[in-house]
Design an enzyme around this catalytic site. Structure first.
Site, mmCIF file in Angstrom:
data_model
loop_
_atom_site.group_PDB
_atom_site.id
_atom_site.type_symbol
_atom_site.label_atom_id
_atom_site.label_comp_id
_atom_site.label_asym_id
_atom_site.label_seq_id
_atom_site.Cartn_x
_atom_site.Cartn_y
_atom_site.Cartn_z
ATOM 1 N N LYS A 109 51.606 26.184 31.542
ATOM 2 C CA LYS A 109 50.627 25.240 30.903
ATOM 3 C C LYS A 109 51.358 24.067 30.467
ATOM 4 C CE LYS A 109 46.765 28.179 30.478
ATOM 5 N NZ LYS A 109 45.266 28.190 30.297
ATOM 6 N N PRO A 135 38.207 24.374 35.818
ATOM 7 C CA PRO A 135 39.288 23.486 35.646
ATOM 8 C C PRO A 135 40.096 24.004 34.356
ATOM 9 C CG PRO A 135 37.444 22.088 35.177
ATOM 10 C CD PRO A 135 36.921 23.403 35.809
ATOM 11 N N ASP A 136 41.394 23.952 34.144
ATOM 12 C CA ASP A 136 42.174 24.465 32.953
ATOM 13 C C ASP A 136 42.365 23.099 32.005
ATOM 14 O OD1 ASP A 136 43.995 25.097 31.011
ATOM 15 O OD2 ASP A 136 44.410 26.901 32.305
ATOM 16 N N ILE A 137 41.437 23.209 31.093
ATOM 17 C CA ILE A 137 41.386 21.991 30.227
ATOM 18 C C ILE A 137 42.884 21.888 29.560
ATOM 19 C CG2 ILE A 137 40.498 20.968 28.146
ATOM 20 C CD1 ILE A 137 37.887 23.067 28.639
ATOM 21 N N LYS A 187 14.506 30.980 38.687
ATOM 22 C CA LYS A 187 15.023 32.309 38.137
ATOM 23 C C LYS A 187 15.265 33.331 39.290
ATOM 24 C CE LYS A 187 13.854 35.999 34.808
ATOM 25 N NZ LYS A 187 12.660 36.509 34.354
ATOM 26 N N ASN A 222 31.315 34.737 26.584
ATOM 27 C CA ASN A 222 31.948 35.669 25.900
ATOM 28 C C ASN A 222 31.895 35.915 24.509
ATOM 29 O OD1 ASN A 222 33.894 33.664 24.835
ATOM 30 N ND2 ASN A 222 34.305 33.090 26.900
ATOM 31 N N LYS A 269 52.171 31.665 29.527
ATOM 32 C CA LYS A 269 50.920 30.544 29.574
ATOM 33 C C LYS A 269 51.796 29.112 28.836
ATOM 34 C CE LYS A 269 47.348 33.519 29.323
ATOM 35 N NZ LYS A 269 46.319 34.169 28.315
ATOM 36 N N PHE A 307 45.941 28.722 22.777
ATOM 37 C CA PHE A 307 45.651 30.126 22.080
ATOM 38 C C PHE A 307 45.920 31.240 23.382
ATOM 39 C CE2 PHE A 307 44.532 28.205 18.383
ATOM 40 C CZ PHE A 307 44.703 29.061 17.545
HETATM 41 O O1 C5P Z 1 44.903 31.152 30.660
HETATM 42 P P1 C5P Z 1 44.101 31.525 29.535
HETATM 43 O O2 C5P Z 1 42.637 31.396 29.593
HETATM 44 O O3 C5P Z 1 44.391 32.898 28.855
HETATM 45 O O4 C5P Z 1 44.638 30.479 28.403
HETATM 46 C C1 C5P Z 1 44.223 30.336 26.998
HETATM 47 C C2 C5P Z 1 44.341 28.931 26.740
HETATM 48 O O5 C5P Z 1 43.914 28.001 27.579
HETATM 49 C C3 C5P Z 1 43.384 28.581 25.293
HETATM 50 O O6 C5P Z 1 44.023 27.990 24.467
HETATM 51 C C4 C5P Z 1 42.137 28.115 26.295
HETATM 52 O O7 C5P Z 1 41.717 27.202 25.143
HETATM 53 C C5 C5P Z 1 42.773 27.240 27.108
HETATM 54 N N1 C5P Z 1 42.236 27.090 28.277
HETATM 55 C C6 C5P Z 1 41.455 25.959 28.614
HETATM 56 N N2 C5P Z 1 40.758 25.858 29.944
HETATM 57 C C7 C5P Z 1 40.450 26.954 30.556
HETATM 58 C C8 C5P Z 1 40.879 28.091 30.204
HETATM 59 C C9 C5P Z 1 41.658 28.203 29.047
HETATM 60 O O8 C5P Z 1 41.688 24.913 27.925
HETATM 61 N N3 C5P Z 1 39.787 26.916 31.613
#
Ligand code: C5P
Length: 400
Positions: free
Chosen positions: A341, A303-305, A287, A208, A337, A323
């Site tokens: 979260k 995974p969502d960190i 490739k 991105n 969120k 954020f």
């Molecule tokens: O759910 P979304 O991606 O919009 O959430 C944004 C927030 O979650 C940001 O703080 C981003 O750094 C964190 N994030 C994360 N791991 C992910 C996706 C988002 O830590 N896989």
């Protein structure tokens, strides 16, 4: 060598304790300091410039209007050279002169011309020390961030007993050493920044537009505000801010692993990275060739960190800040969120507005927490980062 490469100006004024300055200089030099001695006319009545030159290994400064000294190292150059100006012994006279802002000899001029910290070790008769004008002068110097070291108490050269003795050389050396010890960090903070790259094959990836600027600006601001900062960064073209530990990663999984292992050590975690939500289910070893008219890449969730750190049951869960970069219904999504979260704070911005957010130098944010919100208007990311960090610290301190 606790004072290695530290540049110290020792200003000696006319008090009997000046005879101890040869010892003071030797002890400072033993610890690696480079010492340049500046003497007032009064000081030279108590200890000779030759002695001080011999022990310091540098020429003595004693005159503002000496052409040969000015040619060697001018007074402004000398003022800029110093990491610390220590005046020991400091007489009532020099204390009053510095407080009044006088510049009528080399030493007082240096005190005005330097941006280095100044410390003074008062030495005088106990009655002169107790005099209200002396006390007022010392209090006003302290307000100007001039350190007052001493005086000690005991028998005085004049026969009186009381406060007014210059601290002993070794006590002054210890204070100089303490002065140069870096302050203990006030908090530990972990920040993720930049994009992640999700490999498709050895040469292609999905990513991105995140530049990492906001996360890097936050790291810089956090350090300025007394934090010990670790920055986990996706691929960006930004220089590492001074005094920040940087861990480079590429993919979301790598960022996840690095962040989870560091999180239990910190007080605050800010997820500022634009982490890819999905990654290709398989990474082709070779490739991929353009054989077909269309192609399908199956993606699986990363995974969502932030959520993993924030919802962790560990007693060492840090204060968590997220954020939310949104293109519509900013508040609704941001608050969603915040709850989902289990965050302490979320900073939201509308990335659909031109000139702010992703890849830009400016940003505007709204900060949301359970029972409130705060608008942080459009500003340079560096400036905004400082305002945001102050707000984060405010909320963090209220909670802890
Ligand atoms: O759910 P979304 O991606 O919009 O959430 C944004 C927030 O979650 C940001 O703080 C981003 O750094 C964190 N994030 C994360 N791991 C992910 C996706 C988002 O830590 N896989």
């Amino acid at each position: 060598m606790t004072l290695k490469n530290k540049k110290i100006i020792l200003g000696i004024t006319g008090g009997i304790a000046a005879y101890k300055c040869a010892e003071l200089v030797r002890r400072l030099k033993e610890r690696g300091a480079d010492v340049r001695v500046v003497m007032t006319n009064g000081a030279k009545q108590f200890i000779t410039p030759l002695t001080m030159q011999a022990v310091s290994g540098n020429p003595i400064g004693d005159s503002l209007l000496d052409p040969s000294a000015e040619a060697a190292m001018g007074h402004i150059e000398l003022a800029k050279w110093a990491d610390l100006v220590l005046i020991a012994p400091a007489t009532v006279n020099v204390i009053a002169a510095i407080n009044a802002g006088l510049a009528n000899d080399l030493l007082t001029t240096l005190c005005l011309a330097t941006s280095a910290p100044i410390a003074i070790a008062p030495a005088m008769n106990q009655q002169m020390y107790r005099a209200s004008v002396t006390q007022q002068n010392l209090a006003s110097l302290e307000l100007r961030d001039i350190r007052i070291w001493g005086p000690g108490s005991g028998e005085q050269a004049c026969g009186d007993v009381g406060l007014g003795r210059m601290l002993e050389p070794m006590q002054l050396v210890e204070l100089v050493e303490q002065h140069f010890v870096p302050p203990q960090p006030k908090f530990k903070i972990l920040i993720t920044a930049g994009p992640t790259r999700e490999a498709i094959d050895p040469v292609r990836y999905i990513s991105n537009h995140s530049s990492g600027k906001m996360g890097y600006a936050l790291a810089k601001a956090a350090h300025k505000l007394g934090g010990q900062v670790t920055l986990i960064s996706g691929p960006v073209s930004l220089a590492t801010p001074d005094n920040v530990e940087r861990i480079d990663v590429v993919s979301a999984q790598q960022m996840h692993q690095a962040a989870l292992s560091k999180a239990p050590e910190v007080d605050i975690f800010i997820g500022c990275a634009a982490v890819a939500d999905y990654r290709p289910a398989t990474i082709s070893d070779q490739k991929i060739k353009k054989n077909d008219d269309d192609m399908v890449i199956t993606m699986i969730k990363n995974p969502d960190i932030l959520a993993d750190i924030s919802t962790s049951a560990s007693a060492r869960r840090p204060f968590c800040v997220g954020f939310a970069a949104e293109t519509q219904d900013v508040e609704i999504y941001a608050r969603g969120k915040l709850q989902r979260k289990k965050l302490d704070l979320i900073a939201a911005n509308n990335v659909a507005i031109a000139g702010q957010g992703f890849n830009s130098d400016q940003n505007a944010l709204t900060l949301y927490w359970e029972n409130g919100q705060l608008d942080l208007p459009l500003a340079d990311k560096e400036q905004l980062a400082t305002t945001l960090m102050l707000e984060i610290l405010n909320h963090f301190h209220k909670k802890s």
